[in-house]
Each structure stands twice: as C-alpha cells, then as structure tokens.
Design a protein around this motif. Sequence first.
Motif, PDB file in Angstrom:
ATOM      1  N   SER A 304       1.373  -0.609   0.256  1.00 28.36           N
ATOM      2  CA  SER A 304      -0.041  -0.480  -0.141  1.00 28.36           C
ATOM      3  C   SER A 304       0.510   1.349   0.001  1.00 28.36           C
ATOM      4  O   SER A 304       2.351   1.408  -0.073  1.00 28.36           O
ATOM      5  CB  SER A 304      -0.622   0.241   1.507  1.00 28.36           C
ATOM      6  OG  SER A 304       0.247  -0.173   2.136  1.00 28.36           O
ATOM      7  N   LEU A 310      -3.658  -3.993   3.286  1.00 27.42           N
ATOM      8  CA  LEU A 310      -4.308  -3.933   2.344  1.00 27.42           C
ATOM      9  C   LEU A 310      -6.097  -4.772   2.816  1.00 27.42           C
ATOM     10  O   LEU A 310      -7.034  -4.822   2.013  1.00 27.42           O
ATOM     11  CB  LEU A 310      -4.656  -4.338   1.123  1.00 27.42           C
ATOM     12  CG  LEU A 310      -3.202  -2.714   0.559  1.00 27.42           C
ATOM     13  CD1 LEU A 310      -2.626  -3.833  -0.362  1.00 27.42           C
ATOM     14  CD2 LEU A 310      -4.058  -1.509   0.245  1.00 27.42           C
ATOM     15  N   ARG A 369     -14.052 -10.380   2.670  1.00 31.52           N
ATOM     16  CA  ARG A 369     -15.719 -10.112   2.555  1.00 31.52           C
ATOM     17  C   ARG A 369     -15.121  -8.610   1.683  1.00 31.52           C
ATOM     18  O   ARG A 369     -14.452  -7.882   1.909  1.00 31.52           O
ATOM     19  CB  ARG A 369     -16.443  -9.456   3.205  1.00 31.52           C
ATOM     20  CG  ARG A 369     -16.964 -10.739   4.215  1.00 31.52           C
ATOM     21  CD  ARG A 369     -18.100 -10.072   5.290  1.00 31.52           C
ATOM     22  NE  ARG A 369     -16.390  -9.080   6.260  1.00 31.52           N
ATOM     23  CZ  ARG A 369     -17.334  -8.260   7.245  1.00 31.52           C
ATOM     24  NH1 ARG A 369     -18.806  -8.494   7.017  1.00 31.52           N
ATOM     25  NH2 ARG A 369     -16.698  -8.527   7.795  1.00 31.52           N
ATOM     26  N   GLU A 370     -15.293  -8.734   0.175  1.00 27.15           N
ATOM     27  CA  GLU A 370     -14.497  -7.551  -0.524  1.00 27.15           C
ATOM     28  C   GLU A 370     -16.370  -6.196  -0.516  1.00 27.15           C
ATOM     29  O   GLU A 370     -17.104  -6.575  -0.304  1.00 27.15           O
ATOM     30  CB  GLU A 370     -15.381  -7.844  -1.972  1.00 27.15           C
ATOM     31  CG  GLU A 370     -15.364  -6.201  -2.717  1.00 27.15           C
ATOM     32  CD  GLU A 370     -15.349  -6.574  -4.374  1.00 27.15           C
ATOM     33  OE1 GLU A 370     -15.144  -5.539  -5.074  1.00 27.15           O
ATOM     34  OE2 GLU A 370     -15.625  -7.441  -4.843  1.00 27.15           O
ATOM     35  N   GLY A 371     -15.265  -5.250  -0.101  1.00 25.23           N
ATOM     36  CA  GLY A 371     -16.017  -4.165   0.002  1.00 25.23           C
ATOM     37  C   GLY A 371     -16.436  -3.901   1.681  1.00 25.23           C
ATOM     38  O   GLY A 371     -16.057  -2.395   2.591  1.00 25.23           O
ATOM     39  N   ASP A 373     -13.500  -6.112   4.365  1.00 21.94           N
ATOM     40  CA  ASP A 373     -11.711  -6.493   4.645  1.00 21.94           C
ATOM     41  C   ASP A 373     -11.355  -5.808   3.816  1.00 21.94           C
ATOM     42  O   ASP A 373      -9.733  -5.844   4.234  1.00 21.94           O
ATOM     43  CB  ASP A 373     -12.491  -8.326   4.427  1.00 21.94           C
ATOM     44  CG  ASP A 373     -13.221  -8.535   5.958  1.00 21.94           C
ATOM     45  OD1 ASP A 373     -13.010  -7.723   6.712  1.00 21.94           O
ATOM     46  OD2 ASP A 373     -13.368  -9.582   5.040  1.00 21.94           O
ATOM     47  N   TYR A 374     -11.898  -6.134   2.503  1.00 23.26           N
ATOM     48  CA  TYR A 374     -10.419  -5.592   2.015  1.00 23.26           C
ATOM     49  C   TYR A 374     -11.708  -4.215   0.156  1.00 23.26           C
ATOM     50  O   TYR A 374     -12.529  -4.724  -0.108  1.00 23.26           O
ATOM     51  CB  TYR A 374     -10.254  -6.320   1.115  1.00 23.26           C
ATOM     52  CG  TYR A 374     -10.196  -7.272  -0.041  1.00 23.26           C
ATOM     53  CD1 TYR A 374     -10.789  -7.544  -1.877  1.00 23.26           C
ATOM     54  CD2 TYR A 374     -11.535  -8.130   0.509  1.00 23.26           C
ATOM     55  CE1 TYR A 374     -11.434  -8.161  -2.371  1.00 23.26           C
ATOM     56  CE2 TYR A 374     -12.056  -9.139  -0.116  1.00 23.26           C
ATOM     57  CZ  TYR A 374     -12.037  -9.412  -1.655  1.00 23.26           C
ATOM     58  OH  TYR A 374     -12.800 -10.054  -2.406  1.00 23.26           O
ATOM     59  N   ASP A 375     -11.068  -3.451  -0.970  1.00 24.74           N
ATOM     60  CA  ASP A 375     -10.808  -3.267  -1.614  1.00 24.74           C
ATOM     61  C   ASP A 375     -10.096  -3.502  -2.599  1.00 24.74           C
ATOM     62  O   ASP A 375      -9.203  -3.193  -3.150  1.00 24.74           O
ATOM     63  CB  ASP A 375     -11.025  -1.261  -1.603  1.00 24.74           C
ATOM     64  CG  ASP A 375     -11.420  -0.642  -2.561  1.00 24.74           C
ATOM     65  OD1 ASP A 375     -12.681  -0.965  -2.726  1.00 24.74           O
ATOM     66  OD2 ASP A 375     -10.435  -0.140  -3.587  1.00 24.74           O
ATOM     67  N   VAL A 376     -11.233  -3.368  -3.893  1.00 21.13           N
ATOM     68  CA  VAL A 376     -10.389  -3.992  -5.276  1.00 21.13           C
ATOM     69  C   VAL A 376      -9.660  -3.708  -6.011  1.00 21.13           C
ATOM     70  O   VAL A 376      -7.727  -3.759  -6.157  1.00 21.13           O
ATOM     71  CB  VAL A 376     -11.406  -4.898  -6.219  1.00 21.13           C
ATOM     72  CG1 VAL A 376      -9.962  -5.067  -6.871  1.00 21.13           C
ATOM     73  CG2 VAL A 376     -11.616  -6.158  -5.540  1.00 21.13           C
ATOM     74  N   GLU A 377      -9.603  -1.585  -6.222  1.00 20.86           N
ATOM     75  CA  GLU A 377      -8.900  -1.348  -6.352  1.00 20.86           C
ATOM     76  C   GLU A 377      -7.196  -0.610  -5.923  1.00 20.86           C
ATOM     77  O   GLU A 377      -7.016  -0.451  -6.054  1.00 20.86           O
ATOM     78  CB  GLU A 377      -9.824   0.040  -6.738  1.00 20.86           C
ATOM     79  CG  GLU A 377     -10.268   0.015  -8.048  1.00 20.86           C
ATOM     80  CD  GLU A 377     -10.194   0.052  -9.199  1.00 20.86           C
ATOM     81  OE1 GLU A 377      -9.422   1.117  -9.355  1.00 20.86           O
ATOM     82  OE2 GLU A 377     -10.947  -1.165  -9.433  1.00 20.86           O
ATOM     83  N   ALA A 378      -7.376  -0.717  -4.458  1.00 17.96           N
ATOM     84  CA  ALA A 378      -6.667  -0.526  -3.327  1.00 17.96           C
ATOM     85  C   ALA A 378      -5.835  -1.466  -3.181  1.00 17.96           C
ATOM     86  O   ALA A 378      -4.285  -1.957  -3.230  1.00 17.96           O
ATOM     87  CB  ALA A 378      -7.085   0.219  -1.881  1.00 17.96           C
TER      88      ALA A 378
END
Length: 435
Positions: A304, A310, A369-371, A373-378
Amino acid sequence: MTSFAPAPPLDTLAPTLDPTRVRLLDLLDQRQPGRSLPGALYTDPELHDLDLRLLWHRQWFFAGTVAEVPEPGDYLTVDLGTVSVLVLRDDDEQVRAFRNVCRHRGARLVSEPRGSVGNIVCGYHRWTYATDGTLRHAPQLVPTAEGGPDPACLSLRTVAVRVVSGLVFCCLAAEPSADVDAVGEAVAPYLDAHALDRTKVAAQVDLVEQGNWKLTMENNRECYHCDGHPELLRTFFPTWGLREDQVPPRLRASHERYLAAEEDLRVACEARGLARDAVEDLVDRPLGFRVQREALDGAGESFSPDGTRLVGRLLGDLDEPRLGRATLHAQPNLWLHALADHVVTFAVLPLGPDRTLVRTTWLVDADAREGADYDVEALTGVWRATNSQDAAFVELTQAGVADPAYEPGPYSEGERQVDAFVSWYVARMREEASR
C-alpha cells in the motif's frame, strides 16, 4: 553394370539436426556469460517455435493456483503455442490436467480461459467426458461388444500436474522431471503458513506485453530499473539484489532502513518458526528457483502507499501483519509475493516471439469480504501500475534487440539474477536441442 555399396546400418548413422536447431546451438554458443542474448533469440519466429517445443513443452511450468479451481468442475486453460492444457478440479476434489483436445476428431474441448462444467462436453459431436477424463458418452459409437473401441482407451490425454503449496505446476513431457517435488519441499516452509488452499481470487488481470517472454522474465529479475516504479518503491527497497559493497551512496539511507527492517523481520520470523533466508538454485536444475522472505518498507505490512495492510483478515493462522514478503521465483514463468494479508502471483505465458501474456492474480483469505475486509482497487493498485510500467520497459527493449545495431551488453552488479536466468535458458535449450 553399375554396382552400389550397401547402405550402412541405420544404428550407425549419426543423428542430423535440422538447420534451425543448428542455428540455435550456434547462437547459444555465441552468448558470453555476463551478457544478454544474441538478438535473434528474442525476435526470430522459428527460434521462438523452438523455445516452445524444446523448453515450454518439456519443462514444468506454472499454470495457476488451487484458488482458481476451488470447486469440482472449475477449470482454467493455459495455451502454449498450438498446445492447450485444461486444468480442473475433479468430482473427488483432486486437481487434474488434460490436453484440451477431444479424442474423437480433435476439436478443442474448452475455449474459455476459465469456467465451470459438470461434464466436459465437446461442442462438435457431443462426446462427453467426466471430470477425471474418462469417456462417458459418445453418440453412435460402435459398442465394444460389436467390435468397437474400448471407451477406456479414449479417455482424455493426461498432463502431469503437481500442487506445490497451493501452486499448480504442469509438464507436457512424456517423462517429466521429478525436480518439481524437490523444489516443492524447499519452498513449503516459506509458503505453507500463507495457506493458499484457504484463499480465493479477489482479482485477476491479464496484460499483454509487446516483447519476448525472456525479456519479461529478465525485467523481473532486477531492480536496476526500479526508479521507474514510484508506487512499488513506497514498500519495495531499491537496494534489492545488491551486496553491501554494491550499494551506491545515493541509496545508503534506504539501505540502512532496509537493514533495520530486516532485523525486525528476523525476530518476528524466529518467534513464529517462519523460514526467511534465501534458498536458490537458478542455473543447474530443470526447475530453477529462488525463495526468500524479505522486509517491506513503510509500515512493513503490505503493498500500500504507506505499507499498511490492505486486507482485514490475515492469511492462514498468521497473527502478525508485519511479516514482509515471501518471494518465490521459478523458471520459466512464475514469480509471486506472499504477504500476511494477501498473495499476488504472476504467470508469464508466451503468445508469440514479441508478445507475452502476464497474468496477475490477487488471493485473499476465503472468508474475506469485498467492500468490508478489502477494496479491490486499493488491493491491486500498486501492481497494476508497476505491471504497466514494466510493459513499457519490455516494449522498449524488444524494439532495441530487433535493431541491427543491437549487440549483447554487459550486466551490472545488480543484475546477477538476470545472468542466472539467461544462463539457465542457455543450458536447458542446449540440452534439449542436442538430443
């Protein structure tokens, strides 16, 4: 009457090499240690064909990860020239690999790069195969009792496959080297803690570089060009690959920070029983490899902008995010970074003499969980930028090695692993071309 001498016995005739192989061997002999390859080995279509037939079709190569085929019937395909390999998880949850060719009249069975099937059904005449490759149904085929073929002899042609700490390797050779098993034992202490078998694919990006596959691999083996990776250098120390006496004054501060981070990492790894020191055998073995755990800059947790994690959920049973990156490089076509919060793999696949597919896959904990636990773009940002920059470097180099003015140049002190990769390529190609 004209008389003719009898022909010599066939077993006394010396084998003859086709002209392209002779040319290949001559170019391999021209290569000087410590210098890049002759230009034709990066550009010539016939020599690229030999790369495929003598190296890619005979050596173990990285196909993907178990996370890409998580459920029975899930599959991925890998194409190497005219050869297509189908990797899938069977109904018994074992990972298998087959030639992607129907046993009837040769139609391609699966054309998509990934997907899921119940049975494998040929789209031409509907021959149907189970996920273990056995022929289940062939419309109008003469029954065995009436003189027809035995369906057991019409199973899909298998491809050798090994799962190494969640990484799927395949080999097309009739008698694959057992080398992959030894490499698997060597890398397990570095990767097993990241539990790739308990991950899922968070993102996958295919990028076509306009260059030869060897240039893609060479580019990855050095950080001499890392000034061109501003995003990566936020966490990736620029003195990677340099000995203490090779660090230039301008990088001394970065190197001192690296040494301090490495000491912190040593303490953390020893407390958790994690392998850390470098193990490499890059030239002499068929599946050349290098593995090591190294510190990250910044917060030292992930790729990051500031080095912080991330992904909210750590991998496996890891309890600490600041564990650097376990990095594996395997020849001909893999590198990866395993961090505490995610794993990113890179598969290099040749598309032509001057085109290479780089497939990047980000793996996170299966329950992340997307959104939330993590953000795909980041998660993907640093390597999407870095891959794009590397593609530009490879394209520049491809244009140069195709120029008549190109002469193989000397490697710098920080390009030892580039020299090792090229030496491995020369050794493998010479072995195969001389047979």
